[in-house]
Scaffold this active site. Sequence first.
Site, short mmCIF file in Angstrom:
data_model
loop_
_atom_site.label_atom_id
_atom_site.label_comp_id
_atom_site.label_asym_id
_atom_site.label_seq_id
_atom_site.Cartn_x
_atom_site.Cartn_y
_atom_site.Cartn_z
N GLY A 10 0.84 -1.21 0.00
CA GLY A 10 0.00 0.00 0.00
C GLY A 10 0.87 1.25 0.00
O GLY A 10 1.87 1.30 0.70
N ARG A 71 1.05 -4.91 -5.77
CA ARG A 71 1.06 -6.15 -4.99
C ARG A 71 1.35 -7.25 -6.00
O ARG A 71 0.76 -7.28 -7.06
CB ARG A 71 -0.28 -6.35 -4.30
CG ARG A 71 -0.65 -5.11 -3.44
CD ARG A 71 -1.62 -5.41 -2.36
NE ARG A 71 -2.23 -4.20 -1.84
CZ ARG A 71 -1.92 -3.63 -0.67
NH1 ARG A 71 -0.99 -4.13 0.10
NH2 ARG A 71 -2.53 -2.54 -0.27
N ASP A 102 4.46 -4.62 6.35
CA ASP A 102 4.86 -5.96 6.81
C ASP A 102 4.98 -6.97 5.66
O ASP A 102 5.91 -7.78 5.65
CB ASP A 102 3.92 -6.46 7.91
CG ASP A 102 2.49 -6.65 7.44
OD1 ASP A 102 2.05 -5.85 6.59
OD2 ASP A 102 1.83 -7.59 7.89
N THR A 125 3.91 2.65 6.02
CA THR A 125 2.54 2.17 5.91
C THR A 125 1.66 3.05 6.80
O THR A 125 2.08 3.39 7.92
CB THR A 125 2.40 0.69 6.32
OG1 THR A 125 1.02 0.38 6.53
CG2 THR A 125 3.15 0.34 7.60
N ASP A 127 -0.77 2.17 8.37
CA ASP A 127 -1.32 1.38 9.48
C ASP A 127 -0.48 1.45 10.76
O ASP A 127 -0.97 1.09 11.83
CB ASP A 127 -1.43 -0.10 9.07
CG ASP A 127 -2.49 -0.31 8.00
OD1 ASP A 127 -3.38 0.56 7.89
OD2 ASP A 127 -2.41 -1.31 7.28
N ASP A 129 1.76 -0.49 11.88
CA ASP A 129 1.71 -1.79 12.58
C ASP A 129 3.02 -2.57 12.56
O ASP A 129 3.01 -3.79 12.67
CB ASP A 129 0.57 -2.64 12.01
CG ASP A 129 0.70 -2.86 10.51
OD1 ASP A 129 1.59 -2.24 9.90
OD2 ASP A 129 -0.09 -3.63 9.95
N ARG A 171 -7.19 -2.63 9.32
CA ARG A 171 -7.87 -3.93 9.36
C ARG A 171 -7.55 -4.71 10.63
O ARG A 171 -8.39 -5.32 11.24
CB ARG A 171 -7.49 -4.78 8.14
CG ARG A 171 -8.50 -4.72 7.04
CD ARG A 171 -7.97 -5.41 5.83
NE ARG A 171 -6.69 -4.85 5.43
CZ ARG A 171 -5.79 -5.45 4.67
NH1 ARG A 171 -6.00 -6.64 4.23
NH2 ARG A 171 -4.65 -4.86 4.35
P1 ATP Z 1 0.55 -2.22 3.63
O1 ATP Z 1 0.78 -2.55 5.09
O2 ATP Z 1 0.48 -0.76 3.41
O3 ATP Z 1 -0.58 -2.97 3.01
P2 ATP Z 1 2.48 -4.17 2.75
O4 ATP Z 1 3.90 -4.05 2.43
O5 ATP Z 1 2.10 -4.96 3.97
O6 ATP Z 1 1.88 -2.70 2.83
P3 ATP Z 1 1.41 -6.28 1.09
O7 ATP Z 1 0.53 -6.22 -0.12
O8 ATP Z 1 0.98 -7.11 2.22
O9 ATP Z 1 1.69 -4.76 1.50
O10 ATP Z 1 2.83 -6.82 0.61
C1 ATP Z 1 3.50 -6.28 -0.53
C2 ATP Z 1 4.04 -7.39 -1.40
O11 ATP Z 1 5.02 -8.13 -0.67
C3 ATP Z 1 3.01 -8.44 -1.83
O12 ATP Z 1 2.26 -8.06 -2.94
C4 ATP Z 1 3.93 -9.62 -2.15
O13 ATP Z 1 4.48 -9.49 -3.43
C5 ATP Z 1 5.06 -9.47 -1.12
N1 ATP Z 1 4.82 -10.39 0.00
C6 ATP Z 1 3.93 -10.25 1.01
N2 ATP Z 1 3.94 -11.32 1.83
C7 ATP Z 1 4.86 -12.17 1.31
C8 ATP Z 1 5.32 -13.46 1.66
N3 ATP Z 1 4.87 -14.09 2.75
N4 ATP Z 1 6.25 -14.04 0.87
C9 ATP Z 1 6.74 -13.40 -0.21
N5 ATP Z 1 6.34 -12.18 -0.61
C10 ATP Z 1 5.42 -11.56 0.14
#
Ligand code: ATP
Length: 321
Positions: A10, A71, A102, A125, A127, A129, A171
């Site tokens: 995000g 993503r 995360d 982020t 959030d 978190d 969330r």
């Molecule tokens: P936000 O907290 O703002 O949503 P984020 O970094 O948590 O940001 P995510 O969509 O959860 O956003 O993760 C970003 C990308 O990281 C995912 O689209 C995926 O490509 C990769 N990713 C997330 N979890 C994993 C995992 N367990 N293994 C490998 N790649 C991952």
Amino acid sequence: MKIAILTSGGDSPGMNAAVRAAARTASHYGIDVVGVMFGYRGLIKGDFVDLDRNSVSGIIQRGGTVLKTARSEEFMKPEGRAKAAENLKSVGADALVAIGGDGTFRGATILSKEHGINVVGIPATIDNDLIGSDETIGYDTALNTAMDAIDKIRDTADAHERLFLVEVMGRHAGFIALETGIASGAEMIILPEGLRKIGEIKSKLKETLKVQKRSTLIVIAEGEKTGGAWHLEDQLKEDFGKYDMRVCILGHIQRGGSPTAHDRVLASRLGYEAINAIRDGKSKIMVGVINHKCVITPIEQTFGKIKEINFDLLKMAKVLN
Ligand code: ATP
């Protein structure tokens, strides 16, 4: 030396300020920088763009991310990560600076374990978190955006003497709901962490409505546990049908906008510290700020555990509001 930088997951206001700071610090030390467009998706495709001091001019005040974000399902699979690692090696990158939340750090950790790539995370982020930083980049801007919106809702709620259920992002974590609820003087705040039973919510609301003369605002975190504002409205309708009740979902406006001064400074510090950490030979870490000081945390320890909200603030809100 060469480093690659990406923004992922995000978007959050201040990501650009972090890209700028990392690129400028690297450039200051004679380190080459390559940007990766669209996060891990672009890394798999080899979507690179050269960055230098000048190419990051004029972006500190901009929301969103000039490197774009995405993503990527493909990155969740070993074959996708193998392609990403190959592309990083082919451009000669010695380290990857990953700016995100995360999920981004989970992905970076696996990439590092599977392919021996040095990764450094910058927490961004809305959030808030992640463990390892009191605040994440974008959180403060999201708070202020939500607060401004709720202030406006208050005006119209007052004018019509309405009961508003305002849903904010978060969330799994109630950071935004808690602090915007306090800042906007909401009469009730409902968080995943401090979840109350519907019976409790109803009796508190009855008390509030007895004394409340003009308007009543309930700020609720979206999400699996709370069920969000529409779900709450359904549950309240039966007992509170005589009140003029409205739902407002703030949604994506919370992600956009020009970063606050606080977020710009935080992002600048973290971008700068990420490059210093790489120069110092640190690897598989996240840079953060705790008690106003820059700190380094192993990236694996930044996600997976729940970052606690400040329960003292929740207690205070119950007294003040
Ligand atoms: P936000 O907290 O703002 O949503 P984020 O970094 O948590 O940001 P995510 O969509 O959860 O956003 O993760 C970003 C990308 O990281 C995912 O689209 C995926 O490509 C990769 N990713 C997330 N979890 C994993 C995992 N367990 N293994 C490998 N790649 C991952």
